[in-house]
Design a protein around this motif. Sequence first.
Motif, PDB file in Angstrom:
ATOM      1  N   GLU A  46      47.624  43.131  52.392  1.00 47.88           N
ATOM      2  CA  GLU A  46      48.621  42.167  52.620  1.00 47.88           C
ATOM      3  C   GLU A  46      47.900  40.742  52.915  1.00 47.88           C
ATOM      4  O   GLU A  46      48.393  39.825  52.495  1.00 47.88           O
ATOM      5  CB  GLU A  46      49.514  42.353  53.545  1.00 47.88           C
ATOM      6  CG  GLU A  46      50.620  43.743  53.268  1.00 47.88           C
ATOM      7  CD  GLU A  46      51.415  44.214  54.686  1.00 47.88           C
ATOM      8  OE1 GLU A  46      51.199  43.745  55.674  1.00 47.88           O
ATOM      9  OE2 GLU A  46      52.307  44.936  54.229  1.00 47.88           O
ATOM     10  N   LYS A  50      48.523  37.194  50.725  1.00 48.44           N
ATOM     11  CA  LYS A  50      49.145  35.876  51.739  1.00 48.44           C
ATOM     12  C   LYS A  50      47.863  35.107  51.291  1.00 48.44           C
ATOM     13  O   LYS A  50      48.399  33.698  50.709  1.00 48.44           O
ATOM     14  CB  LYS A  50      49.576  36.198  52.940  1.00 48.44           C
ATOM     15  CG  LYS A  50      50.529  37.143  53.220  1.00 48.44           C
ATOM     16  CD  LYS A  50      50.583  37.542  54.811  1.00 48.44           C
ATOM     17  CE  LYS A  50      51.885  38.271  54.991  1.00 48.44           C
ATOM     18  NZ  LYS A  50      51.946  38.466  56.534  1.00 48.44           N
ATOM     19  N   LYS A  54      49.005  31.481  49.127  1.00 51.07           N
ATOM     20  CA  LYS A  54      48.713  30.216  49.640  1.00 51.07           C
ATOM     21  C   LYS A  54      47.638  29.506  48.693  1.00 51.07           C
ATOM     22  O   LYS A  54      48.209  28.269  48.596  1.00 51.07           O
ATOM     23  CB  LYS A  54      48.083  30.431  50.914  1.00 51.07           C
ATOM     24  CG  LYS A  54      47.986  29.128  51.756  1.00 51.07           C
ATOM     25  CD  LYS A  54      47.575  29.413  53.179  1.00 51.07           C
ATOM     26  CE  LYS A  54      47.256  28.082  53.831  1.00 51.07           C
ATOM     27  NZ  LYS A  54      46.160  27.289  53.587  1.00 51.07           N
TER      28      LYS A  54
END
Length: 251
Positions: A46, A50, A54
């Motif tokens: 995870e 992320k 980004k």
Amino acid sequence: MNQIEKIKLHADALRLTQTRNNPEGIIHEAQINKPTYMEFLLSVFECEIKHREKKNIERRIALANLPKDHDLDKYDFNASNGITPSHLKQLRELMWMEQNYNLILMGPSGTGKTFIAAGLIYDAVNTGYKAYFITMEELIKTLKMKEMISSALAKYNRLLKANIIAIDDIMLFPIKKEDAVSFFNLINHLHEQTSVIITTNKSPKEWAETLEDEVLATALLDRLLYRCEVVKMKGQSFRMENRRTIFEPVR
């Protein structure tokens, strides 16, 4: 080679950037929180996802070629310029893009046209769309040079693949016939497959004068206005009302 170095090496090979950069921190946190094996592995994945999301958004924002001011969360509704909070909210939802609607922001200089156009492109990028902002001057240069310079061709191809494009300051300056034809061909290609945001300080009736070709202007407007919302901006120039000076106030 110790275990930390091996972790960094394997993470680098797998492009697990966060794990490669901070394996000690990840392990230390796991030692404190004592997750199960499944929870630990899931948290690592995870974190990497992320980070990639980004970086992907940052890359697409950079490619979008946005001007410095583009955050519509900072929009000043105290300036009476012809757009209401409810209308801006509806535009920011981007549902009109699903039907390939276009948007024309028309009005005097300094009334927020560029800011709104750039803000909608910024919102579109953050939503996951391929979105680009370009001035008319830059677009004409791109159309001219795409057969000669690879960077111009790459930019042109990005425009062709975009979900939404904002073209700033259309018809601000006279356009040569061959440039006008190239511009029409682009709009014709994008018609009904890409949403186009236009900012202009001239009414559609004045476009023919700028292009010096009524037939071409009519064909161009026919495609842009087929599914289009025209927002008429008004009021005084925000820049002129908030003009700064280098001099101290006279006492």
